[in-house]
Design a protein around this motif. Structure first.
Motif, PDB file in Angstrom:
ATOM      1  N   SER A   1      -8.285 -10.738  -1.434  1.00 51.72           N
ATOM      2  CA  SER A   1      -9.505 -10.299  -2.105  1.00 51.72           C
ATOM      3  C   SER A   1     -10.138  -9.120  -1.387  1.00 51.72           C
ATOM      4  CB  SER A   1     -10.516 -11.455  -2.150  1.00 51.72           C
ATOM      5  OG  SER A   1     -10.940 -11.777  -0.829  1.00 51.72           O
ATOM      6  N   ARG A   2     -11.047  -8.432  -2.086  1.00 50.33           N
ATOM      7  CA  ARG A   2     -11.816  -7.353  -1.462  1.00 50.33           C
ATOM      8  C   ARG A   2     -12.647  -7.889  -0.293  1.00 50.33           C
ATOM      9  NH1 ARG A   2     -12.839  -2.370  -3.446  1.00 50.33           N
ATOM     10  NH2 ARG A   2     -11.840  -1.751  -5.393  1.00 50.33           N
TER      11      ARG A   2
ATOM     12  N   ASP B   1       7.789  -5.079  -5.908  1.00 50.15           N
ATOM     13  CA  ASP B   1       7.454  -6.125  -6.875  1.00 50.15           C
ATOM     14  C   ASP B   1       7.657  -7.509  -6.264  1.00 50.15           C
ATOM     15  OD1 ASP B   1       6.853  -4.172  -8.728  1.00 50.15           O
ATOM     16  OD2 ASP B   1       8.757  -4.338  -9.803  1.00 50.15           O
TER      17      ASP B   1
ATOM     18  N   ASN C   1      -3.740  -0.733  -1.776  1.00 50.29           N
ATOM     19  CA  ASN C   1      -3.316  -0.881  -3.154  1.00 50.29           C
ATOM     20  C   ASN C   1      -4.057  -2.100  -3.704  1.00 50.29           C
ATOM     21  OD1 ASN C   1      -2.018  -1.389  -5.582  1.00 50.29           O
ATOM     22  ND2 ASN C   1       0.024  -0.914  -4.801  1.00 50.29           N
ATOM     23  N   ASP C   2      -5.276  -1.870  -4.192  1.00 46.23           N
ATOM     24  CA  ASP C   2      -6.161  -2.979  -4.554  1.00 46.23           C
ATOM     25  C   ASP C   2      -5.554  -3.891  -5.612  1.00 46.23           C
ATOM     26  OD1 ASP C   2      -8.106  -2.187  -2.754  1.00 46.23           O
ATOM     27  OD2 ASP C   2      -9.198  -0.981  -4.219  1.00 46.23           O
ATOM     28  N   SER C   3      -4.929  -3.319  -6.631  1.00 42.58           N
ATOM     29  CA  SER C   3      -4.410  -4.160  -7.712  1.00 42.58           C
ATOM     30  C   SER C   3      -3.277  -5.049  -7.221  1.00 42.58           C
ATOM     31  CB  SER C   3      -3.938  -3.294  -8.883  1.00 42.58           C
ATOM     32  OG  SER C   3      -2.886  -2.431  -8.480  1.00 42.58           O
ATOM     33  N   ALA C   4      -2.362  -4.492  -6.416  1.00 41.66           N
ATOM     34  CA  ALA C   4      -1.261  -5.298  -5.884  1.00 41.66           C
ATOM     35  C   ALA C   4      -1.792  -6.358  -4.929  1.00 41.66           C
ATOM     36  CB  ALA C   4      -0.245  -4.403  -5.185  1.00 41.66           C
ATOM     37  N   ARG C   5      -2.758  -5.994  -4.103  1.00 42.46           N
ATOM     38  CA  ARG C   5      -3.313  -6.962  -3.159  1.00 42.46           C
ATOM     39  C   ARG C   5      -4.042  -8.089  -3.896  1.00 42.46           C
ATOM     40  NH1 ARG C   5      -4.093  -5.791   2.371  1.00 42.46           N
ATOM     41  NH2 ARG C   5      -2.889  -3.981   3.058  1.00 42.46           N
ATOM     42  N   ARG C   6      -4.770  -7.766  -4.943  1.00 43.36           N
ATOM     43  CA  ARG C   6      -5.427  -8.826  -5.721  1.00 43.36           C
ATOM     44  C   ARG C   6      -4.398  -9.742  -6.353  1.00 43.36           C
ATOM     45  NH1 ARG C   6      -8.975  -4.656  -7.292  1.00 43.36           N
ATOM     46  NH2 ARG C   6      -7.811  -4.376  -9.231  1.00 43.36           N
ATOM     47  N   SER C   7      -3.312  -9.167  -6.871  1.00 44.82           N
ATOM     48  CA  SER C   7      -2.252  -9.994  -7.458  1.00 44.82           C
ATOM     49  C   SER C   7      -1.641 -10.931  -6.428  1.00 44.82           C
ATOM     50  CB  SER C   7      -1.153  -9.095  -8.048  1.00 44.82           C
ATOM     51  OG  SER C   7      -1.639  -8.320  -9.119  1.00 44.82           O
TER      52      SER C   7
ATOM     53  N   ASP D   1       0.816  -1.212   0.000  1.00 47.10           N
ATOM     54  CA  ASP D   1       0.000   0.000   0.000  1.00 47.10           C
ATOM     55  C   ASP D   1       0.851   1.263   0.000  1.00 47.10           C
ATOM     56  OD1 ASP D   1      -2.244  -1.679   0.249  1.00 47.10           O
ATOM     57  OD2 ASP D   1      -2.142  -1.595   2.444  1.00 47.10           O
TER      58      ASP D   1
END
Length: 270
Positions: A242-243, A187, A232-238, A161
């Protein structure tokens, strides 16, 4: 873990990982893990509340931030090694593979930041640090699910985040080299958090537990602080967060105890 000197610890961690990958180390866990890893004489370790504030935006503030990040990566070497050694017999070879890989990454991260500090005229140990991160290891030493819930899935996830904002701060200051190092670290942290979520889900399946519900329970019990946005939703999803999982713990405040501060690259709590 019992090697105190930073350079020696980095080399020892790399050697363990190399020997494991070469098949030179047996899948045997017959030595108790230390309650506390060896530490060098410097940096001086202070209580989190006694840590001096960093001047935001100043050259000294950025140097202090790099030093704080170096300390995080140094402690993270031992966190990864402890996970592999403490829970490897229970969790199996893939778990050991993954967390020794994390240890190698953390050793590389520390070496990169330590070299950058020297380039900027400082060194690791020049400033005080705190040992709040190791509190997370002590707090979760009894349960692999608790360890995974708190260390990769909260502490390392928090780095996802805040580190991008830290990267931007260094870029705005014209320090592209430091920014590239921090981008490399974030990364890699996505992969580390993914290891955590994957093995946590496996533990939940074995125990017949809901990952969302068990994570929320373990964070309440073992994380001393608040889990709050922005995320950081995109990094957490990767990384497999999940939400739905974040909705279960966002803004959750644990009962007050000795604080375990977050792995937050932009926080003055580091």
């Amino acid at each position: 873990m019992l090697t105190p000197a930073p350079h020696d610890k980095v080399m020892a961690a790399r050697d363990v990982v190399r020997r494991w990958r070469a098949g030179e180390l047996a899948m045997t866990f017959d030595v108790a893990m230390p309650d506390y890893p060896a530490r060098p004489e410097k940096p001086e370790l202070l209580p989190p509340s006694a840590m001096p504030k960093r001047g935001r935006g100043s050259a000294h503030g950025r140097l202090a931030l790099l030093h704080a990040l170096a300390h995080i990566e140094f402690v993270a070497i031992d966190l990864a090694l402890d996970a592999a050694g403490r829970f490897g017999a229970q969790m199996g070879r893939q778990f050991v593979d993954d967390w020794l890989s994390v240890a190698a990454d953390e050793a590389m991260h520390f070496a990169l930041i330590a070299r950058r500090l020297r380039t900027l005229g400082s060194f690791y140990g020049a400033m005080p640090a705190h040992d709040g991160l190791w509190d997370a290891a002590r707090e979760t030493a009894h349960d692999v699910a608790a360890r995974l819930a708190v260390v990769p899935m909260v502490l390392e996830a928090r780095a996802l985040d805040v580190t991008p904002m830290t990267v931007e701060r260094f870029l705005q200051a014209g320090d592209e080299r430091s920014a590239r190092i921090l981008q490399r670290i974030v990364d890699d942290e996505i992969r580390h958090v993914r290891f955590g979520t994957t093995h946590f889900s496996a533990v939940c399946q074995t125990r017949g537990e809901s990952p969302v519900d068990l994570w929320k329970t373990l964070v309440q019990q073992h994380f001393r602080g608040a889990v709050k946005p922005p995320f950081n939703d995109s990094a957490r999803r990767s990384a497999g967060l999940s939400r739905e999982m974040m909705a279960g713990v966002a803004c959750l405040q644990s009962p007050p105890h000795t604080p375990i501060h977050e792995m937050a690259g932009g926080s003055d709590q580091l």
